[in-house]
Write a protein that holds these residues in place. Structure first.
Motif, PDB file in Angstrom:
ATOM      1  N   LYS A  27     -57.714 -45.957  44.582  1.00 15.50           N
ATOM      2  CA  LYS A  27     -56.527 -46.461  45.258  1.00 15.50           C
ATOM      3  C   LYS A  27     -56.097 -47.803  44.667  1.00 15.50           C
ATOM      4  O   LYS A  27     -56.929 -48.677  44.436  1.00 15.50           O
ATOM      5  CB  LYS A  27     -56.830 -46.616  46.751  1.00 15.50           C
ATOM      6  CG  LYS A  27     -55.624 -46.919  47.625  1.00 15.50           C
ATOM      7  CD  LYS A  27     -56.047 -47.113  49.079  1.00 15.50           C
ATOM      8  CE  LYS A  27     -56.378 -45.817  49.756  1.00 15.50           C
ATOM      9  NZ  LYS A  27     -56.556 -45.982  51.227  1.00 15.50           N
ATOM     10  N   ILE A  28     -54.796 -47.950  44.414  1.00 13.30           N
ATOM     11  CA  ILE A  28     -54.256 -49.228  43.933  1.00 13.30           C
ATOM     12  C   ILE A  28     -53.181 -49.728  44.888  1.00 13.30           C
ATOM     13  O   ILE A  28     -52.567 -48.944  45.616  1.00 13.30           O
ATOM     14  CB  ILE A  28     -53.656 -49.095  42.502  1.00 13.30           C
ATOM     15  CG1 ILE A  28     -52.462 -48.115  42.504  1.00 13.30           C
ATOM     16  CG2 ILE A  28     -54.714 -48.680  41.503  1.00 13.30           C
ATOM     17  CD1 ILE A  28     -51.627 -48.159  41.243  1.00 13.30           C
ATOM     18  N   HIS A  29     -52.959 -51.037  44.887  1.00 15.34           N
ATOM     19  CA  HIS A  29     -51.916 -51.611  45.742  1.00 15.34           C
ATOM     20  C   HIS A  29     -50.537 -51.168  45.242  1.00 15.34           C
ATOM     21  O   HIS A  29     -50.254 -51.234  44.043  1.00 15.34           O
ATOM     22  CB  HIS A  29     -52.006 -53.133  45.736  1.00 15.34           C
ATOM     23  CG  HIS A  29     -50.998 -53.793  46.622  1.00 15.34           C
ATOM     24  ND1 HIS A  29     -51.094 -53.779  47.997  1.00 15.34           N
ATOM     25  CD2 HIS A  29     -49.847 -54.458  46.323  1.00 15.34           C
ATOM     26  CE1 HIS A  29     -50.054 -54.418  48.511  1.00 15.34           C
ATOM     27  NE2 HIS A  29     -49.281 -54.840  47.517  1.00 15.34           N
ATOM     28  N   PHE A  30     -49.696 -50.723  46.172  1.00 10.45           N
ATOM     29  CA  PHE A  30     -48.359 -50.264  45.787  1.00 10.45           C
ATOM     30  C   PHE A  30     -47.473 -50.326  47.031  1.00 10.45           C
ATOM     31  O   PHE A  30     -47.491 -49.432  47.879  1.00 10.45           O
ATOM     32  CB  PHE A  30     -48.428 -48.825  45.262  1.00 10.45           C
ATOM     33  CG  PHE A  30     -47.175 -48.341  44.574  1.00 10.45           C
ATOM     34  CD1 PHE A  30     -47.066 -48.355  43.189  1.00 10.45           C
ATOM     35  CD2 PHE A  30     -46.100 -47.867  45.319  1.00 10.45           C
ATOM     36  CE1 PHE A  30     -45.910 -47.912  42.564  1.00 10.45           C
ATOM     37  CE2 PHE A  30     -44.941 -47.427  44.709  1.00 10.45           C
ATOM     38  CZ  PHE A  30     -44.847 -47.441  43.326  1.00 10.45           C
ATOM     39  N   ASP A  31     -46.713 -51.400  47.161  1.00 16.80           N
ATOM     40  CA  ASP A  31     -45.825 -51.594  48.311  1.00 16.80           C
ATOM     41  C   ASP A  31     -44.384 -51.556  47.809  1.00 16.80           C
ATOM     42  O   ASP A  31     -43.965 -52.418  47.036  1.00 16.80           O
ATOM     43  CB  ASP A  31     -46.127 -52.945  48.972  1.00 16.80           C
ATOM     44  CG  ASP A  31     -45.372 -53.122  50.281  1.00 16.80           C
ATOM     45  OD1 ASP A  31     -44.267 -52.572  50.417  1.00 16.80           O
ATOM     46  OD2 ASP A  31     -45.880 -53.828  51.165  1.00 16.80           O
ATOM     47  N   GLU A  32     -43.640 -50.559  48.235  1.00 17.93           N
ATOM     48  CA  GLU A  32     -42.273 -50.386  47.716  1.00 17.93           C
ATOM     49  C   GLU A  32     -41.361 -51.546  48.086  1.00 17.93           C
ATOM     50  O   GLU A  32     -40.392 -51.812  47.369  1.00 17.93           O
ATOM     51  CB  GLU A  32     -41.696 -49.051  48.191  1.00 17.93           C
ATOM     52  CG  GLU A  32     -42.414 -47.874  47.555  1.00 17.93           C
ATOM     53  CD  GLU A  32     -41.752 -46.540  47.791  1.00 17.93           C
ATOM     54  OE1 GLU A  32     -41.797 -45.696  46.873  1.00 17.93           O
ATOM     55  OE2 GLU A  32     -41.186 -46.323  48.890  1.00 17.93           O
ATOM     56  N   ARG A  33     -41.640 -52.227  49.174  1.00 15.54           N
ATOM     57  CA  ARG A  33     -40.824 -53.391  49.544  1.00 15.54           C
ATOM     58  C   ARG A  33     -41.005 -54.493  48.486  1.00 15.54           C
ATOM     59  O   ARG A  33     -40.026 -55.129  48.079  1.00 15.54           O
ATOM     60  CB  ARG A  33     -41.233 -53.895  50.925  1.00 15.54           C
ATOM     61  CG  ARG A  33     -40.975 -52.879  52.034  1.00 15.54           C
ATOM     62  CD  ARG A  33     -41.911 -53.069  53.214  1.00 15.54           C
ATOM     63  NE  ARG A  33     -41.925 -51.902  54.057  1.00 15.54           N
ATOM     64  CZ  ARG A  33     -42.630 -50.787  53.786  1.00 15.54           C
ATOM     65  NH1 ARG A  33     -43.382 -50.709  52.697  1.00 15.54           N
ATOM     66  NH2 ARG A  33     -42.577 -49.753  54.601  1.00 15.54           N
ATOM     67  N   GLU A  34     -42.258 -54.701  48.078  1.00 16.78           N
ATOM     68  CA  GLU A  34     -42.535 -55.708  47.045  1.00 16.78           C
ATOM     69  C   GLU A  34     -41.921 -55.307  45.710  1.00 16.78           C
ATOM     70  O   GLU A  34     -41.389 -56.153  44.972  1.00 16.78           O
ATOM     71  CB  GLU A  34     -44.046 -55.884  46.884  1.00 16.78           C
ATOM     72  CG  GLU A  34     -44.734 -56.454  48.115  1.00 16.78           C
ATOM     73  CD  GLU A  34     -46.248 -56.462  47.980  1.00 16.78           C
ATOM     74  OE1 GLU A  34     -46.748 -56.112  46.889  1.00 16.78           O
ATOM     75  OE2 GLU A  34     -46.935 -56.806  48.965  1.00 16.78           O
ATOM     76  N   ILE A  35     -41.983 -54.016  45.406  1.00 14.29           N
ATOM     77  CA  ILE A  35     -41.438 -53.525  44.131  1.00 14.29           C
ATOM     78  C   ILE A  35     -39.929 -53.735  44.081  1.00 14.29           C
ATOM     79  O   ILE A  35     -39.370 -54.184  43.071  1.00 14.29           O
ATOM     80  CB  ILE A  35     -41.808 -52.037  43.937  1.00 14.29           C
ATOM     81  CG1 ILE A  35     -43.315 -51.921  43.660  1.00 14.29           C
ATOM     82  CG2 ILE A  35     -40.996 -51.409  42.811  1.00 14.29           C
ATOM     83  CD1 ILE A  35     -43.870 -50.545  43.857  1.00 14.29           C
ATOM     84  N   VAL A  36     -39.254 -53.405  45.192  1.00 18.32           N
ATOM     85  CA  VAL A  36     -37.796 -53.621  45.254  1.00 18.32           C
ATOM     86  C   VAL A  36     -37.480 -55.098  45.093  1.00 18.32           C
ATOM     87  O   VAL A  36     -36.540 -55.476  44.377  1.00 18.32           O
ATOM     88  CB  VAL A  36     -37.226 -53.064  46.581  1.00 18.32           C
ATOM     89  CG1 VAL A  36     -35.779 -53.529  46.779  1.00 18.32           C
ATOM     90  CG2 VAL A  36     -37.299 -51.541  46.600  1.00 18.32           C
ATOM     91  N   ASP A  37     -38.271 -55.959  45.754  1.00 16.91           N
ATOM     92  CA  ASP A  37     -38.092 -57.412  45.625  1.00 16.91           C
ATOM     93  C   ASP A  37     -38.142 -57.848  44.162  1.00 16.91           C
ATOM     94  O   ASP A  37     -37.265 -58.588  43.686  1.00 16.91           O
ATOM     95  CB  ASP A  37     -39.206 -58.153  46.389  1.00 16.91           C
ATOM     96  CG  ASP A  37     -38.841 -58.410  47.835  1.00 16.91           C
ATOM     97  OD1 ASP A  37     -37.646 -58.395  48.156  1.00 16.91           O
ATOM     98  OD2 ASP A  37     -39.764 -58.617  48.636  1.00 16.91           O
ATOM     99  N   GLU A  38     -39.171 -57.410  43.452  1.00 13.65           N
ATOM    100  CA  GLU A  38     -39.357 -57.797  42.061  1.00 13.65           C
ATOM    101  C   GLU A  38     -38.222 -57.293  41.175  1.00 13.65           C
ATOM    102  O   GLU A  38     -37.727 -58.020  40.309  1.00 13.65           O
ATOM    103  CB  GLU A  38     -40.699 -57.264  41.540  1.00 13.65           C
ATOM    104  CG  GLU A  38     -41.918 -57.974  42.118  1.00 13.65           C
ATOM    105  CD  GLU A  38     -41.925 -59.461  41.824  1.00 13.65           C
ATOM    106  OE1 GLU A  38     -41.635 -59.833  40.670  1.00 13.65           O
ATOM    107  OE2 GLU A  38     -42.215 -60.249  42.750  1.00 13.65           O
TER     108      GLU A  38
END
Length: 483
Positions: free
Chosen positions: A465-476
């Motif tokens: 399992k790896i960290h993957f938060d779509e909210r953070e990805i959209v932010d970046e």
């Protein structure tokens, strides 16, 4: 706790040793065993607990509860044989924690879609009525306002009974819980009696586990055999079957809800707006901040259950207006100065995807762009249907990776694409790149829906399992676009 007290209600045979023992704790994971514990050998899908019985004894276990005979040289160790280890675990766990469910009013929600939203609505309403509420579900577990992390929709019986006990100690009167087909089939909730069981719907999912639809249905139905009252979506084809099967049990209160068919709680004068829904039930007006017809169904099940529990309509009305469900039609586009919207949703079944796309379609002043995939090591048959549904309802689709687990991501993607007959799609394995493409191509008035992950903040890959938060990805992505 005395072993004999712990075994109350369990059918067992003594293979070795005596029953005059004090038990420190119960474990089904040999790695957690400490001196004086009881070890339950569970037969799993990948691991057989019987193979770890000797390890448990070496770590200090004084009692082994097993489904098949095992060879333990230490004559000081008591060995007990049972037919069904998981049921035995559920019974002794309830005994160990002093039967906490007898001090709680349990409300169970089962179905393919809508479980999470329904329990959040219930919690909100009951709290508006002045009740302290525990919640067990996919996103997290709650004891009142205290949030606890959740690894499974419904925990194993040992952890579940501990959680119930903590709710009682913290003064909870109610517990609302997502009751998954896995938990029912694997006897995690065995022995639990429910005030109300709610049936949302039944569509294709989890057949990798249940193998047949009948098995899936039968697992779900166990909830209603254990519920004093049943609340059933009668618009769902399987809702009629649940209704008839509950009738056969006799002496059960049954209430139905619907949008189309006649029922005890039928929504009238439905108005679906961009930010909420309005409707009338039995002369009372309700509205919810959760959009879409499928959320009318979720609200109806909750209204019926709360009426059974004698919760006043004012609390129901207020609770419906104050519910936020993470990762369920979660609009994040408003946070940014962008001319299009971005929505995150957990939809990962064909029916769930259909619901979210049909809900968002009227709000897209230009195009509806969908980004989604399908989980690896899970029911493969639904993949082609996911491809078909997405490309028929969205204007443009980006097929990508979603928890591929031990499968090759592109192999899963090809099976999704196999169901597509249109040309309005592209396949991009890397989910970050897929999201970036959707944002790069978005125009004024578009709505992007990122489906499948919802509340999840991880990806499950072959190596873990790896960290993957779509909210953070959209932010970046949006920060980079501004540079």
């Amino acid at each position: 706790m005395k072993l004999l007290d712990l075994l109350s209600g369990v059918n067992y045979k003594v293979l070795q040793g005596n029953l005059d023992k004090e038990i420190n704790h119960i474990q089904y994971d040999s790695r957690k065993i400490k001196e004086g514990d009881l070890f339950v050998c569970l037969t799993g899908f990948e691991v057989d607990g019987h193979n770890y019985a000797k390890n448990a004894v070496e770590s200090g276990a004084k009692v082994i509860l097993c489904e098949k005979e095992i060879d333990i040289d230490n004559q000081d160790v008591t060995i007990l044989l049972v037919k069904e280890g998981r049921k035995a675990l559920a019974i002794i766990s309830a005994n160990y924690y002093d039967h906490p469910t007898k001090k709680l009013k349990l409300i169970g929600v089962t179905g393919t879609n809508g479980k999470t939203t329904t329990v959040y609505l219930l919690k909100s309403i009951l709290e508006k009525a002045g009740k302290k509420v525990g919640l067990i579900g996919t996103i997290a577990n709650y004891i009142g306002d205290k949030k606890l992390e959740s690894d499974h929709t419904t925990p194993e019986s040992l952890e579940l009974q501990k959680l119930f006990r903590e709710m009682v100690e913290e003064g909870c009167e109610y517990c609302v819980m997502e009751t998954s087909s896995h938990s029912l089939d694997l006897d995690r909730v065995y022995g639990c009696e429910y005030e109300v069981g709610i049936f949302t719907n039944l569509t294709r999912d989890h057949l990798d586990f249940h193998k047949t639809f009948d098995n899936y249905y039968n697992a779900k139905f166990k909830l209603f055999a254990r519920s004093k009252a049943s609340v059933i979506n009668i618009d769902d084809d399987y809702g009629y079957r649940v209704y008839k099967d509950v009738e056969k049990l006799g002496n059960k209160l049954i209430k139905t809800y619907s949008v189309k068919n006649e029922s005890d709680y039928k929504a009238e004068n439905i108005q679906l707006k961009e930010g909420d829904i309005h409707f009338i039930v039995n002369g009372y007006e309700f509205n919810s901040t959760l959009p879409g017809e499928y959320n009318v169904y979720n609200a109806l099940g909750v209204i019926a259950a709360c009426n059974i529990l004698d919760i006043d309509n004012a609390s129901i009305q207020q609770g419906l207006l104050n519910t936020v469900v993470p990762g369920r039609c979660e609009r994040i586009g408003y946070k940014y100065n962008i001319p299009f919207d971005i929505v995150i949703d957990f939809a990962h079944t064909p029916d769930g995807l259909k619901n979210i796309l049909e809900t968002l379609k009227p709000f897209a002043k230009n195009r509806l762009i969908a980004v989604y995939g399908s989980g690896g090591d899970r029911d493969k048959v639904k993949r082609a249907e996911l491809g078909r549904v997405g490309t028929e309802l969205a204007d443009y689709v980006i097929i990508t990776s979603d928890n591929p687990r031990k499968e090759e991501p592109m192999a899963v993607i090809r099976e999704i694409v196999a169901g597509i007959s249109k040309t309005n799609y592209i396949a991009i394995e890397n989910r970050i790149e897929a999201i970036k493409m959707a944002i790069d191509m978005a125009e004024e008035g578009d709505v992007i829906v990122l489906a499948g992950k919802g509340h999840e903040t991880y990806q499950i890959l072959k190596d873990g399992k790896i960290h993957f938060d779509e909210r953070e990805i959209v932010d970046e992505i949006l920060k980079d676009k501004k540079k």
